[in-house]
Design a protein around this motif. Structure first.
Motif, mmCIF file in Angstrom:
data_model
loop_
_atom_site.group_PDB
_atom_site.id
_atom_site.type_symbol
_atom_site.label_atom_id
_atom_site.label_comp_id
_atom_site.label_asym_id
_atom_site.label_seq_id
_atom_site.Cartn_x
_atom_site.Cartn_y
_atom_site.Cartn_z
ATOM 1 N N PRO A 52 2.825 -3.876 -7.353
ATOM 2 C CA PRO A 52 1.763 -3.653 -6.372
ATOM 3 C C PRO A 52 1.935 -2.332 -5.625
ATOM 4 N N LEU A 53 3.173 -1.947 -5.351
ATOM 5 C CA LEU A 53 3.434 -0.712 -4.614
ATOM 6 C C LEU A 53 3.037 0.521 -5.428
ATOM 7 N N ILE A 72 7.427 -1.073 2.480
ATOM 8 C CA ILE A 72 8.748 -1.705 2.588
ATOM 9 C C ILE A 72 8.629 -3.220 2.582
ATOM 10 N N VAL A 73 7.716 -3.746 3.413
ATOM 11 C CA VAL A 73 7.546 -5.201 3.499
ATOM 12 C C VAL A 73 7.069 -5.764 2.163
ATOM 13 N N GLY A 74 6.110 -5.088 1.545
ATOM 14 C CA GLY A 74 5.611 -5.564 0.257
ATOM 15 C C GLY A 74 6.690 -5.566 -0.806
ATOM 16 N N MET A 75 7.476 -4.517 -0.854
ATOM 17 C CA MET A 75 8.531 -4.389 -1.857
ATOM 18 C C MET A 75 9.608 -5.463 -1.671
ATOM 19 N N SER A 117 3.700 -10.047 -2.426
ATOM 20 C CA SER A 117 3.920 -8.616 -2.191
ATOM 21 C C SER A 117 2.615 -7.903 -1.847
ATOM 22 N N THR A 118 1.560 -8.186 -2.595
ATOM 23 C CA THR A 118 0.275 -7.514 -2.371
ATOM 24 C C THR A 118 -0.308 -7.867 -1.014
ATOM 25 N N ILE A 119 -0.314 -9.146 -0.685
ATOM 26 C CA ILE A 119 -0.903 -9.581 0.586
ATOM 27 C C ILE A 119 -0.164 -8.963 1.770
#
Length: 526
Positions: free
Chosen positions: A423-424, A440-443, A471-473
């Motif tokens: 997603p990143l 960072i949070v998504g990863m 991850s995406t949300i």
């Protein structure tokens, strides 16, 4: 001459060729960028086969045929998902990433690209990305070493540990000396060997059947492998007896492509974004035909072994040696040895690519950032080679007593990378509003979700599905809740889009000159 002697002759020839390519790569490596990304001058055919060979690994010749043999065509959903995912990766990521990496500080690793793309001065994004790469790739390299050990067990009736050490030693040597160029060009040789083997073995096995049409009926009505006289009635039905969760899980393997560092680095190494179109053609053609070959190895294998009670698959648990066993039975020992080296090639191509990516992350993304020094290229190459040896040693320790199948080890790492980086990568290339905290949070959430889900709920659905969703949300929510990127980040995003579009319009355009022109034009405007 004994069978094993012919096999040794074939494998020694192959290993010597790999070492010679490593020596050639060593002589071509003059600077650190040469060792890490081949000076960013990789032709599309080389990039395509290198990406494919490093992607498929022993899984294509051992893990996938074993799963198809054991379960049936329900496992073919995985091949479908992977093909779609690979096509989308070449189409959506390759040209845009090559353009953006040029704009964003000429980045040569994924962690450095993320940091430069978002101007993360805290270096937290880059550090966490590097740690995730090192963690998951250690398991990924271990899966290759497990495959190497099982290869020698099935081929020579030899010792698992000895085989694992031989495969690891040669792979480490040519990666250690030759760097990215050696890895890429050995991948081309290995990819061609894999392709030829997957075409030849099922064809020869088909001719060996009493009735070739048995390949379409034997598994459902007769004993083979783990099934008794009634066979596996649902073998040829992709839906019957298969839940929606299983289908989704197998298709979801395609989601992982966007986040695989050892594949994506080939896009960074392309000469120009325009090479992505040719790379897509060669890569998907090679992959599609190779997957079809793996499918037919399993289908024909049910009748091949079922009709011959005097022969059996060496691996009676996961049946991951059917390709090896068929090759030994069908061919003269010398020819069989050459065919069997395709498995060794598959294993080594992936291991070398992964070792190199881990080495780059350790040196480019951690060492240089922590020390804040600018050492010579010679010293950086020296450190990179040392990192290759350290990671390989850790992977060896994990592989001494393997507790999972090859496909299981690969699946764990694939889901981890796909959830953390997939997603990143897409958001970095196509969403201007992305922020460093959101990234960072998504990863982190993607990686943690994949690990925890895989440990406790992996039987419900493949962990990459919840990993990518979470991850995406969280990446989107946190990005929208935090301060939008500064003006320079937004300008670079637009520059990358302009550069990618310019190459689409005119493939003969000088890529570097156009990048400089767009940058100068935007500087005048702003």
């Amino acid at each position: 001459m004994q069978e094993s002697t012919w096999f040794i002759i074939a494998i020694v020839i192959y290993l010597l060729v790999m070492l010679l390519i490593g020596l050639w790569g060593y002589r071509q490596t003059k600077a650190y960028d040469d060792y890490a990304v081949g000076g960013r001058g990789l032709p599309p055919f080389v990039a395509a086969l290198s990406a494919g060979a490093s992607d498929m690994s022993g899984w294509l010749l051992m893990g996938l045929p074993g799963a198809l043999y054991l379960v049936g065509l329900a496992e073919a959903w995985m091949a479908i998902g992977l093909t779609i995912g690979a096509w989308a990766n070449w189409k959506l990521v390759a040209p845009r990433l090559r353009s953006y990496s040029e704009i964003a500080g000429n980045s040569i690793t994924m962690p450095s690209f993320f940091e430069n793309r978002l101007r993360d001065k805290s270096h937290l994004l880059r550090t966490i990305a590097a740690i995730i790469i090192i963690f998951f790739f250690t398991f990924y390299v271990a899966s290759g070493m497990v495959a190497g050990g099982r290869y020698f067990e099935a081929t020579f009736d030899g010792n698992y540990l000895t085989g694992m050490l031989i495969v690891a030693a040669v792979t480490i040597l040519y990666t250690f000396f030759g760097g990215f160029l050696a890895v890429s060009y050995t991948d081309v040789v290995q990819g061609l060997m894999m392709f030829m083997a997957l075409m030849i073995v099922p064809i020869m096995a088909l001719f060996a059947l009493d009735n070739p049409s048995d390949m379409f009926t034997w598994a459902t009505d007769n004993a083979y492998g783990p099934y008794g006289d009634e066979g596996n009635p649902t073998y040829f039905n992709m839906f019957a007896g298969v839940s929606a969760a299983v289908i989704i899980s197998n298709l979801a393997w395609g989601l992982g492509y966007f986040g695989q560092p050892h594949i994506v680095v080939r896009f960074l190494a392309l000469r120009s974004p325009k090479d992505a179109r040719a790379g897509r053609f060669w890569g998907i053609s090679w992959m599609g035909l190779s997957l079809i070959g793996g499918l037919f190895v399993a289908m024909i294998g049910t009748a091949f072994f079922g009709q011959n009670p005097d022969i059996q698959v060496t691996d009676q648990e996961n049946f991951e040696t059917i390709f090896l066993d068929m090759s030994r039975i069908l061919f003269h020992p010398l020819i069989a040895g050459l065919v069997l080296t395709a498995v060794l090639a598959a294993i080594m191509s992936t291991m070398s690519s992964q070792l190199l990516v881990v080495s780059s992350s350790l040196i480019e993304d951690l060492y240089r950032m922590v020390t804040k020094t600018n050492p010579s290229d010679k010293f950086l190459v020296f450190l990179s080679r040392g990192a290759v040896v350290v990671i390989a040693a850790i992977a060896l320790l994990l592989s001494i007593n393997p507790s999972d199948s090859i496909l299981g080890l690969v699946g764990f790492a694939w889901a981890g990378f796909g959830s953390a980086f997939g997603p990143l990568v897409i958001a970095s290339l196509y969403w201007k509003r992305l922020t460093a905290p959101g990234a960072i949070v998504g990863m982190v959430s993607g990686a943690i979700t994949a690990i925890i889900w895989g440990m406790f709920l992996g039987d419900v659905i493949y962990e990459i599905v919840p990993g990518v969703i979470v991850s995406t949300i969280l990446m989107v929510v946190v990005s929208l809740m935090t301060k939008e990127p500064d003006e320079r980040v937004r300008i670079e995003f637009d520059q990358a889009a302009k550069l990618s579009n310019a190459v689409k319009v005119d493939e003969n355009i000088d890529f570097s000159e156009e990048a400089e022109r767009i940058d100068a034009e935007d500087n005048r405007t702003n």
